[in-house]
Design a protein around this motif. Structure first.
Motif, PDB file in Angstrom:
ATOM      1  N   VAL A  92       0.841  -1.195   0.000  1.00  0.00           N
ATOM      2  CA  VAL A  92       0.000   0.000   0.000  1.00  0.00           C
ATOM      3  C   VAL A  92       0.882   1.254   0.000  1.00  0.00           C
ATOM      4  CG1 VAL A  92      -1.556   1.347   1.452  1.00  0.00           C
ATOM      5  CG2 VAL A  92      -2.025  -1.073   1.027  1.00  0.00           C
ATOM      6  N   LEU A  93       1.860   1.275   0.893  1.00  0.00           N
ATOM      7  CA  LEU A  93       2.752   2.428   0.967  1.00  0.00           C
ATOM      8  C   LEU A  93       3.516   2.604  -0.350  1.00  0.00           C
ATOM      9  CD1 LEU A  93       3.662   4.603   2.995  1.00  0.00           C
ATOM     10  CD2 LEU A  93       5.604   3.119   3.533  1.00  0.00           C
ATOM     11  N   GLY A  94       3.996   1.474  -0.906  1.00  0.00           N
ATOM     12  CA  GLY A  94       4.735   1.530  -2.170  1.00  0.00           C
ATOM     13  C   GLY A  94       3.873   2.054  -3.309  1.00  0.00           C
ATOM     14  N   ASN A  95       2.618   1.650  -3.353  1.00  0.00           N
ATOM     15  CA  ASN A  95       1.697   2.155  -4.363  1.00  0.00           C
ATOM     16  C   ASN A  95       1.571   3.674  -4.292  1.00  0.00           C
ATOM     17  OD1 ASN A  95      -0.258   0.402  -6.200  1.00  0.00           O
ATOM     18  ND2 ASN A  95       0.341  -0.869  -4.461  1.00  0.00           N
ATOM     19  N   ILE A  96       1.522   4.190  -3.063  1.00  0.00           N
ATOM     20  CA  ILE A  96       1.276   5.625  -2.887  1.00  0.00           C
ATOM     21  C   ILE A  96       2.541   6.445  -3.131  1.00  0.00           C
ATOM     22  CG2 ILE A  96       0.482   7.392  -1.253  1.00  0.00           C
ATOM     23  CD1 ILE A  96      -1.188   5.168   0.074  1.00  0.00           C
ATOM     24  N   THR A  97       3.708   5.906  -2.741  1.00  0.00           N
ATOM     25  CA  THR A  97       4.930   6.715  -2.851  1.00  0.00           C
ATOM     26  C   THR A  97       5.615   6.573  -4.206  1.00  0.00           C
ATOM     27  OG1 THR A  97       6.184   4.919  -1.837  1.00  0.00           O
ATOM     28  CG2 THR A  97       5.444   6.684  -0.380  1.00  0.00           C
ATOM     29  N   LEU A  98       5.231   5.568  -4.998  1.00  0.00           N
ATOM     30  CA  LEU A  98       5.956   5.313  -6.256  1.00  0.00           C
ATOM     31  C   LEU A  98       6.013   6.544  -7.164  1.00  0.00           C
ATOM     32  CD1 LEU A  98       7.315   3.075  -8.056  1.00  0.00           C
ATOM     33  CD2 LEU A  98       5.106   2.875  -9.187  1.00  0.00           C
ATOM     34  N   ALA A  99       4.843   7.078  -7.514  1.00  0.00           N
ATOM     35  CA  ALA A  99       4.827   8.192  -8.469  1.00  0.00           C
ATOM     36  C   ALA A  99       5.431   9.471  -7.879  1.00  0.00           C
ATOM     37  CB  ALA A  99       3.409   8.435  -8.977  1.00  0.00           C
ATOM     38  N   LEU A 106      10.387  13.473  -5.304  1.00  0.00           N
ATOM     39  CA  LEU A 106      10.464  13.689  -3.862  1.00  0.00           C
ATOM     40  C   LEU A 106      11.473  12.713  -3.271  1.00  0.00           C
ATOM     41  CD1 LEU A 106       6.807  14.100  -2.519  1.00  0.00           C
ATOM     42  CD2 LEU A 106       8.383  15.825  -3.380  1.00  0.00           C
ATOM     43  N   ARG A 107      12.119  13.130  -2.166  1.00  0.00           N
ATOM     44  CA  ARG A 107      12.973  12.177  -1.461  1.00  0.00           C
ATOM     45  C   ARG A 107      12.068  11.117  -0.823  1.00  0.00           C
ATOM     46  NH1 ARG A 107      14.720  14.303   2.722  1.00  0.00           N
ATOM     47  NH2 ARG A 107      13.696  16.314   2.437  1.00  0.00           N
ATOM     48  N   PRO A 108      12.545   9.858  -0.744  1.00  0.00           N
ATOM     49  CA  PRO A 108      11.694   8.785  -0.224  1.00  0.00           C
ATOM     50  C   PRO A 108      11.096   9.108   1.147  1.00  0.00           C
ATOM     51  CG  PRO A 108      13.666   7.851  -1.195  1.00  0.00           C
ATOM     52  CD  PRO A 108      13.835   9.346  -1.240  1.00  0.00           C
ATOM     53  N   GLU A 110      10.381  11.961   2.456  1.00  0.00           N
ATOM     54  CA  GLU A 110       9.356  12.990   2.328  1.00  0.00           C
ATOM     55  C   GLU A 110       8.071  12.389   1.736  1.00  0.00           C
ATOM     56  OE1 GLU A 110      10.712  16.164  -0.105  1.00  0.00           O
ATOM     57  OE2 GLU A 110       8.975  17.443   0.324  1.00  0.00           O
ATOM     58  N   ALA A 111       8.255  11.552   0.702  1.00  0.00           N
ATOM     59  CA  ALA A 111       7.095  10.911   0.068  1.00  0.00           C
ATOM     60  C   ALA A 111       6.369  10.030   1.080  1.00  0.00           C
ATOM     61  CB  ALA A 111       7.545  10.086  -1.141  1.00  0.00           C
ATOM     62  N   GLU A 112       7.140   9.316   1.903  1.00  0.00           N
ATOM     63  CA  GLU A 112       6.536   8.431   2.892  1.00  0.00           C
ATOM     64  C   GLU A 112       5.750   9.213   3.931  1.00  0.00           C
ATOM     65  OE1 GLU A 112       8.714   5.317   5.046  1.00  0.00           O
ATOM     66  OE2 GLU A 112       9.612   4.843   3.100  1.00  0.00           O
ATOM     67  N   GLN A 113       6.319  10.335   4.311  1.00  0.00           N
ATOM     68  CA  GLN A 113       5.644  11.154   5.328  1.00  0.00           C
ATOM     69  C   GLN A 113       4.317  11.676   4.777  1.00  0.00           C
ATOM     70  OE1 GLN A 113       7.996  14.476   6.477  1.00  0.00           O
ATOM     71  NE2 GLN A 113       6.545  15.088   8.076  1.00  0.00           N
ATOM     72  N   LYS A 114       4.343  12.136   3.527  1.00  0.00           N
ATOM     73  CA  LYS A 114       3.109  12.644   2.928  1.00  0.00           C
ATOM     74  C   LYS A 114       2.085  11.530   2.754  1.00  0.00           C
ATOM     75  CE  LYS A 114       4.768  16.815   0.945  1.00  0.00           C
ATOM     76  NZ  LYS A 114       5.303  17.592  -0.159  1.00  0.00           N
ATOM     77  N   ALA A 115       2.592  10.336   2.378  1.00  0.00           N
ATOM     78  CA  ALA A 115       1.694   9.190   2.222  1.00  0.00           C
ATOM     79  C   ALA A 115       1.042   8.863   3.558  1.00  0.00           C
ATOM     80  CB  ALA A 115       2.467   7.992   1.690  1.00  0.00           C
ATOM     81  N   GLN A 116       1.840   8.929   4.617  1.00  0.00           N
ATOM     82  CA  GLN A 116       1.318   8.610   5.943  1.00  0.00           C
ATOM     83  C   GLN A 116       0.176   9.570   6.314  1.00  0.00           C
ATOM     84  OE1 GLN A 116       2.006   5.986   7.713  1.00  0.00           O
ATOM     85  NE2 GLN A 116       0.584   6.602   9.343  1.00  0.00           N
ATOM     86  N   THR A 117       0.361  10.834   6.011  1.00  0.00           N
ATOM     87  CA  THR A 117      -0.687  11.819   6.286  1.00  0.00           C
ATOM     88  C   THR A 117      -1.976  11.454   5.547  1.00  0.00           C
ATOM     89  OG1 THR A 117       1.100  13.427   6.355  1.00  0.00           O
ATOM     90  CG2 THR A 117      -1.140  14.304   6.354  1.00  0.00           C
TER      91      THR A 117
END
Lengths: 212, 214
Positions: A92-99, A106-108, A110-117
């Motif tokens: 799920v996280l990978g799906n959201i942060t991939l693009a 984005l740095r990984p 940063e992308a993860e943090q935004k995905a978490q939000t």
């Protein structure tokens, strides 16, 4: 504001969209409703750049908009597909942060943090390490929505958001869309479900199959 | 008898070495070549597609044994000369790449168009889509079929006797003819079983790894 002006589209020898003009206002839910075969999905494919127009044009905030020819224009449109099309090989996280990491660079972290939000906002942060096969239909839809929102599009398109779900979940989908509207997100919903359409629509556009 | 087995074992083991080197170099060349050919087979450029189809037809349509003979004895007629071991690698890699290409092509077609469109609206480039979305899904699809070919390759490698390479089977044959006993060939069979058994275990692990996402 997205404007469609005199759109024509044929698939094979069948005219699907004929001289269609409409306006999608900002911060509202526009519902395109009609029976299957009326060209609703084709219309979404044209808006999101997956299909080319035969003629007519698109304007976004008054500027020419061509997501089919200009990949950069696709940034403006997020799509939640009818069958979601999550990437089965990613969590799920990978799906959201991939693009965001590949396309927006984005740095990984940063992308993860935004995905978490986003995951928290959509109430699915407990699913972040799961693969799509392990999710229910409603969960997949939320992940698909989070994946689209992560690209910060100007508007989000949904193709038949209630068709792959139990009818009992219709109310929850409606609530989800209305909560996004409250945040000012512009949404286009394509559906054949009249009741669902009436629950969420600020603007309803009826389409009918073109005879012949 | 144990004494006899110990006496012929060094010859058999040096045959195993030849077999393994051929096996590994063939895989190393044929797998990437197969991926490239499969992408070419799905290309829109017709001349490329047609010539690759002809190549696959030729490789799958004639015996590997014959191809080995042509590469080693035939190509020198047009001034392409290979050493024995190189000829074997060339023939095996070309032959197996054709089979792999067909398997990968099937795997490519099994990835839904919607996955590619999904990547497209998310603004992934063509190469990002191939690397991050398509190839992992293709690999998962094709592992069982590729595994079959890998195990075939272990056994097919014994065909190199025809161009006089001393592989495992040939080492066994030599001992059998010299000593008039089947014991060397029984050992050869056991060694092939061991090799294919190891391959099977390795492939199982690989399948298990990909099963994480179903």
């Amino acid at each position: 504001m997205l404007e469609l002006q005199h759109i024509n589209k044929r698939i094979g020898d069948r005219q699907i969209l004929k001289d269609l003009s409409l306006t999608i206002p900002d911060h509202a839910i526009t519902v395109i409703v009609g029976p299957s075969g009326a060209g609703k999905t084709t219309l979404l494919r044209c808006i999101s750049g997956l299909s080319a127009l035969d003629s007519g044009k698109l304007l976004l905030d008054g500027e020419p908009f061509d997501p089919h020819q200009r990949p950069a224009d696709r940034r403006a449109i997020g799509v939640v597909f009818q069958d979601f099309q999550l990437f089965p090989n990613l969590t799920v996280l990978g799906n959201i942060t991939l693009a965001p990491t590949l396309a927006l660079k984005l740095r990984p972290a940063e992308a993860e943090q935004k995905a978490q939000t986003l995951l928290e906002k959509l109430n699915i942060s407990n699913l972040r390490q799961l693969y799509p096969y392990a999710l229910s239909g409603g969960q997949k839809q939320r992940v698909a929505l989070a994946r689209a929102l992560a690209m910060k599009p100007r508007l989000i398109c949904y193709d038949e958001p209630t068709s792959a779900l139990d009818s009992g979940l219709r109310g929850r989908v409606a609530a989800l869309l209305l909560s996004l509207k409250a945040e000012g997100i512009t949404q286009i919903v394509v559906t054949h479900d009249q009741d669902f359409a009436k629950t969420i629509a600020d603007h309803m556009i009826n389409v009918v199959p073109i005879a012949g | 008898m144990w004494h006899y087995i110990l006496a012929i074992l060094p010859a058999l083991l040096s045959g195993v070495q030849v077999t393994l080197v051929l096996f590994l170099t063939t895989l190393l060349l044929a797998l990437p070549l197969g991926i490239l050919v499969s992408l070419g087979l799905t290309s829109r450029f017709r001349p490329l597609r047609a010539s690759l189809k002809a190549y696959v037809w030729l490789m799958r349509g004639t015996p590997l044994l014959l191809q080995l003979i042509f590469v080693f004895y035939g190509l020198p007629i047009i001034n392409i000369v290979f050493q024995r071991s190189d000829a074997a690698v060339v023939a095996f890699a070309l032959n197996y790449a054709a089979y792999f290409a067909e398997i990968f092509r099937g795997g490519l077609q099994a990835v839904p168009q919607g996955q590619i469109e999904s990547a497209q609206v998310l603004q992934l480039s063509y190469s990002q889509t191939i690397r991050k979305i398509v190839i992992p899904q293709v690999l998962k699809n094709v592992i069982p079929a590729i595994g079959n070919e890998v195990i075939n390759l272990v056994k097919d490698s014994s065909l190199v006797y025809v161009i006089g390479i001393g592989d495992l089977l040939r080492a066994g044959n030599v001992a059998t003819a010299r000593d008039v006993t089947l014991i060397p060939l029984v050992l050869v069979a056991a060694i092939y079983l061991l090799l294919t058994g190891i391959c099977t275990l390795g492939l199982r692990q690989l399948e298990k790894h990909y099963r994480a996402w179903h």
